[in-house]
Design an enzyme around this catalytic site. Structure first.
Site, PDB file in Angstrom:
ATOM      1  CB  ALA A  16      -0.933  -0.002   1.206  1.00  0.00           C
ATOM      2  CB  CYS A  47       0.537 -13.270  -1.131  1.00  0.00           C
ATOM      3  SG  CYS A  47      -0.654 -12.002  -0.659  1.00  0.00           S
ATOM      4  CB  ALA A 118      -2.430  -5.864   9.644  1.00  0.00           C
ATOM      5  NE  ARG A 137       1.169  -8.434   7.829  1.00  0.00           N
ATOM      6  CZ  ARG A 137       0.101  -8.360   7.057  1.00  0.00           C
ATOM      7  NH1 ARG A 137      -0.483  -9.468   6.648  1.00  0.00           N
ATOM      8  NH2 ARG A 137      -0.404  -7.200   6.702  1.00  0.00           N
ATOM      9  N   PRO A 281      -8.067  16.493   7.618  1.00  0.00           N
ATOM     10  CG  PRO A 281      -8.929  18.665   7.546  1.00  0.00           C
ATOM     11  CD  PRO A 281      -8.648  17.545   8.494  1.00  0.00           C
ATOM     12  CB  ALA A 285      -5.519   5.518   5.866  1.00  0.00           C
TER      13      ALA A 285
END
Length: 458
Positions: A16, A47, A118, A137, A281, A285
């Protein structure tokens, strides 16, 4: 200040974070984009980690999409590895950080993108800190697992959690010659699927050597005299183990955002609108730390999926650069596999659909991957979840050794488009004996569902 001299700071350099940074730079190459990453890895693929542990992927570098030098030199992004964001001051528009030497500094921004991801869930039970207990992870976790196996030659493994990562790791450890037991505290494996679909998958996994214990919560990990894993205590008894993998899912990393006064949604992740804007403002995310709108249920959900993170990243990056992109929402589509069987789902499972729509029904069909008269047809089970009143498709699932991916892709498109089971029965699907049937399993299950649709209230 002109748009060309604006500063964008991104916290997090995985899918991300870097995706958002790249999208911002693509829209405006003159932007000053800085990305902070507390680990030594950037742009990695969680993954792929089970396949690295199992040896299918030999070179760990293949799990990263771009080398740091490429990110810095070709993409023009100021990537700072081993730099940790400590706090966010949204009024002063700055981030307090530490560098590789743990020296503090302050980084100002005009727009901020939070992509903190996460963290794995670790159960509060005795013994989880014993040597030989791992979560999975990041690349560092995968390397530690591989090194532990190489150095200690474990014979018996326990995987705690029977979701996608847990089952993929169970397969990887089996391929390495370990005897594997999978513990799941719930009554079924694969909770993203209906129980009957999960049972079909479980039979296949057990036929391939996995010992799966459902309704079996982890109670304690017992170290041996050397302080490493010796056994696992779960509901039903004690299991010998030389290595334990905790695969219990993840929790969104929201502490930075929460401490900065940014709104946290009801699902426990950062609240965002369709433009990935937070409640503050100029703060956006994306990824596993924030929520998504579920297209079918209309509810805000937190689904840590790479596909979701990538799409959110593009929207957040473009909008931070001055664009006006929008997230369409998600279906929660997921797919995995083990021992040659694929499990895939999209939309709502039956229980969730009934909570959303009182008239929700489900229809399953056990068919074949291709024409039954062509050699070696494999069992393929499909399920549709639909609204009895309208026939609208609310979700779908596919489990099989062959052909599941092709079918779920068609069902994803139908669910996304809001088609009905009657529409689905009319799809012009391809047919040739090695690949399908003239009446595809999708046609059959949709026609079975059609007979249960009530077109008008009684």
């Amino acid at each position: 200040m002109s748009n060309n001299s604006q500063k964008i700071v991104v916290i997090g350099a995985q899918a991300a974070g870097l995706g958002a940074a790249a999208a911002a730079k693509k829209l405006n190459r003159k932007l000053n984009v800085t990305v902070l990453e507390q680990s030594i890895y950037a742009s990695s693929s969680p993954c792929g980690l089970p396949y690295f542990v199992g040896g299918e992927i030999e070179d760990v570098r293949k799990l990263t999409f771009a080398e740091p030098a490429i990110i810095r030199d070709r993409m023009g992004i100021d990537l700072r590895l081993e730099h940790k964001a400590l706090s966010i001051n949204t009024k002063a528009k700055c981030v307090t950080c530490t560098d590789i030497n743990e020296s503090q500094y302050v980084l100002e921004y005009d727009r901020l993108i939070i992509a903190t991801g996460a963290s794995p869930k670790v159960p509060p039970v005795e013994g989880v800190d014993a040597e030989g207990v791992f979560t999975l992870r990041n690349i560092g976790d995968a390397e530690r697992i591989r090194n532990y196996i190489a150095d200690n030659s474990p014979r018996k493994a326990v995987v705690v959690g029977a979701g996608y990562i847990g089952l993929e790791m169970a397969e990887a450890l089996t391929h390495l010659g370990l005897e594997v037991t999978v513990l799941e505290m719930l009554p079924q494996i694969l909770t993203s699927m209906d129980p009957d679909m999960a049972e079909f998958a479980q039979q296949h996994l057990e036929n391939n050597g996995l010992l799966i214990k459902t309704n079996s919560a982890l109670e304690k990990i017992v170290p041996n005299e050397r302080g490493s894993v010796g056994s696992v205590v779960a509901a039903g008894g004690t299991i010998d183990a030389d290595i334990v993998i905790l695969a219990l899912g993840v929790r969104p990393n929201i502490s930075l955002a929460k401490e900065a006064g940014i709104e946290i949604g009801e699902c426990g992740a950062i609240a965002v609108d369709e433009g990935q804007r937070t409640s503050v403002p100029d703060v956006f995310a994306a990824g596993d730390c924030c929520q998504s709108l579920h297209i079918v249920s209309g509810r805000q959900v937190c689904m840590p999926l790479a596909t979701v993170a990538e799409k959110q990243a593009r929207v957040a990056g473009e909008n931070a650069a001055g664009g006006n992109a929008k997230s369409a929402g998600i279906l929660g589509t997921s797919i995995s596999g083990a021992f040659g069987m694929v499990f895939a789902s999209t939309g709502l499972i039956t229980e969730a659909a009934k909570n959303h729509c009182s008239g929700a029904l489900s229809q399953a069909f056990m068919g074949h991957s291709h024409a039954a008269y062509y050699p070696n047809p494999r069992p393929l089970k499909l399920k549709l979840i639909f609204d009895q009143s309208t026939g609208r498709i609310l979700g779908a699932q596919a489990v099989g050794e062959e052909g599941a991916l092709a079918r779920i892709n068609a069902l994803i498109s139908a669910t996304y488009a809001g088609l009905t089971v009657a529409d689905l029965a009319q799809l012009d699907l391809p047919y040739a004996p090695p690949f399908g049937s003239s009446w595809d399993p999708i046609h059959v299950v949709s026609m079975m569902a059609m007979r249960r649709v009530r077109l008008s209230p009684e």
